[in-house]
Design a protein around this motif. Sequence first.
Motif, PDB file in Angstrom:
ATOM      1  N   GLU A   1      32.503  28.144  34.014  1.00 44.97           N
ATOM      2  CA  GLU A   1      32.876  29.296  34.848  1.00 44.97           C
ATOM      3  C   GLU A   1      32.217  30.458  34.694  1.00 44.97           C
ATOM      4  O   GLU A   1      31.997  31.284  35.743  1.00 44.97           O
TER       5      GLU A   1
ATOM      6  N   GLN B   1      30.161  32.629  37.359  1.00 43.90           N
ATOM      7  CA  GLN B   1      30.296  33.882  37.495  1.00 43.90           C
ATOM      8  C   GLN B   1      29.153  34.792  37.439  1.00 43.90           C
ATOM      9  O   GLN B   1      28.597  35.514  38.211  1.00 43.90           O
ATOM     10  N   GLN B   2      28.142  34.495  36.359  1.00 43.35           N
ATOM     11  CA  GLN B   2      26.883  35.193  36.282  1.00 43.35           C
ATOM     12  C   GLN B   2      25.994  34.974  37.514  1.00 43.35           C
ATOM     13  O   GLN B   2      25.296  36.055  37.863  1.00 43.35           O
TER      14      GLN B   2
ATOM     15  N   SER C   1      27.305  37.335  40.264  1.00 45.57           N
ATOM     16  CA  SER C   1      27.210  38.392  40.192  1.00 45.57           C
ATOM     17  C   SER C   1      25.730  39.136  40.494  1.00 45.57           C
ATOM     18  O   SER C   1      25.769  40.248  40.897  1.00 45.57           O
TER      19      SER C   1
ATOM     20  N   ALA D   1      32.855  39.805  41.044  1.00 47.92           N
ATOM     21  CA  ALA D   1      33.370  38.344  40.670  1.00 47.92           C
ATOM     22  C   ALA D   1      33.875  38.466  39.263  1.00 47.92           C
ATOM     23  O   ALA D   1      33.459  39.043  38.310  1.00 47.92           O
TER      24      ALA D   1
ATOM     25  N   HIS E   1      36.373  36.721  36.247  1.00 48.39           N
ATOM     26  CA  HIS E   1      36.654  35.399  35.776  1.00 48.39           C
ATOM     27  C   HIS E   1      38.011  35.683  34.956  1.00 48.39           C
ATOM     28  O   HIS E   1      38.562  36.563  34.466  1.00 48.39           O
TER      29      HIS E   1
ATOM     30  N   ILE F   1      37.492  31.903  39.310  1.00 46.36           N
ATOM     31  CA  ILE F   1      36.671  33.050  39.558  1.00 46.36           C
ATOM     32  C   ILE F   1      37.457  33.865  40.836  1.00 46.36           C
ATOM     33  O   ILE F   1      37.409  33.058  42.008  1.00 46.36           O
TER      34      ILE F   1
END
Length: 268
Positions: free
Chosen positions: A38, A42-43, A46, A55, A57, A74
């Motif tokens: 996850e 997310q990275q 972003s 974003a 988490h 997310i």
Amino acid sequence: MTVEKLGKILRSVAKRMHADFEQSQNFNHNGEAGTSRELLVQQFLSGYLPAHVEAVHNAEVIAANGDVSPQSDIILIDRGTPPFTNLQGFRIIPNECVYGMIEVKTNLDATQLTDACGKISKLRRMPKTAYRPISGLIPRTTTAYGTKHNYFPTSGMIVAFKSLQLETIGNHLVKWCQSRNPSEWPDSVWVIGKGHLQWGDPRTGALFRSPTAGASLFQIDADPDQDILLPLAIHLNIHFSDAWMNPLDLLPYSGATPLGKSRRTWTI
């Protein structure tokens, strides 16, 4: 930056995500492995979301009427969202501030697809009512899922690292959607290394931002060298570059909670 240059950058990002995913498979605890995947998504988000979208988490969404969403992988929110709670990375988000949600799956099958679709449907049905109107301005609207909304409706996407054959996932998704309104359908499904599923016009083949009645589900296979990240980055831009919200009104969230007792009044 040309699309060709961006494509080369994202191709290297895709390779790194694959390598990180393979590394996460060595984790002994399934929870740790799931969290790491996850965070990988997310990275990526972003780096390619518009600046006013964040974003988050590990979050839970609440509505002013008391509805609570399932815990989501997310959540995409407005950067002006107040920090209701932020304990060890867990956040509670007012639904009015939510622009979208992304469910991340390690290995997408029929069961996992149903789980993700159910979460998207539940969150999208939660009301967004606690806004303060801006006097003097023409009310803004957004049209999506065949309806005009006086707020930005919640987008819902699924991203997977592995899956059954994309055609099989498409069959399961169509079956799930047949008995439901387009307002509950996920906007798209993305599988790294395979391709994505997205709604579009059956006559012209043009892809839609969001599903609507009469739309067909298209399977788009990933370019072997490029993977899905370039089309996903473009899809994110189309979805969220125009994301907006009116000022949040926290008063409805206070409910019947006493805000104090009036004791004295001065009149001048």
